[in-house]
Scaffold this motif. Structure first.
Motif: not given
Length: 59
Positions: A1-6, A8-18
């Motif tokens: 289940m740790g991969y789902k958290k990573s 989601l974190e990647f998606i959130e960071k990507s949104r912030r950059v965009l």
């Protein structure tokens, strides 16, 4: 289940950059294109000089 958290974190960071990034205007785009083109030409000339020197000195 740790991969789902990573993921989601990647998606959130990507949104912030965009959100903070912007599309370059025409002048900025052409400036970057010119600088990149000049860099490619310089690297090509350096490679050509090195090739010629190795051929001349190798004989």
């Amino acid at each position: 289940m740790g991969y789902k958290k990573s993921i989601l974190e990647f998606i959130e960071k990507s949104r912030r950059v965009l959100k903070v990034s912007k599309k370059p205007d025409r002048e900025e785009y052409f400036t970057v294109a010119k600088v990149t083109g000049i860099g490619i030409i310089i690297i090509g000339v350096i490679g050509l000089i090195i090739t010629l020197l190795t051929q001349i000195l190798g004989k």
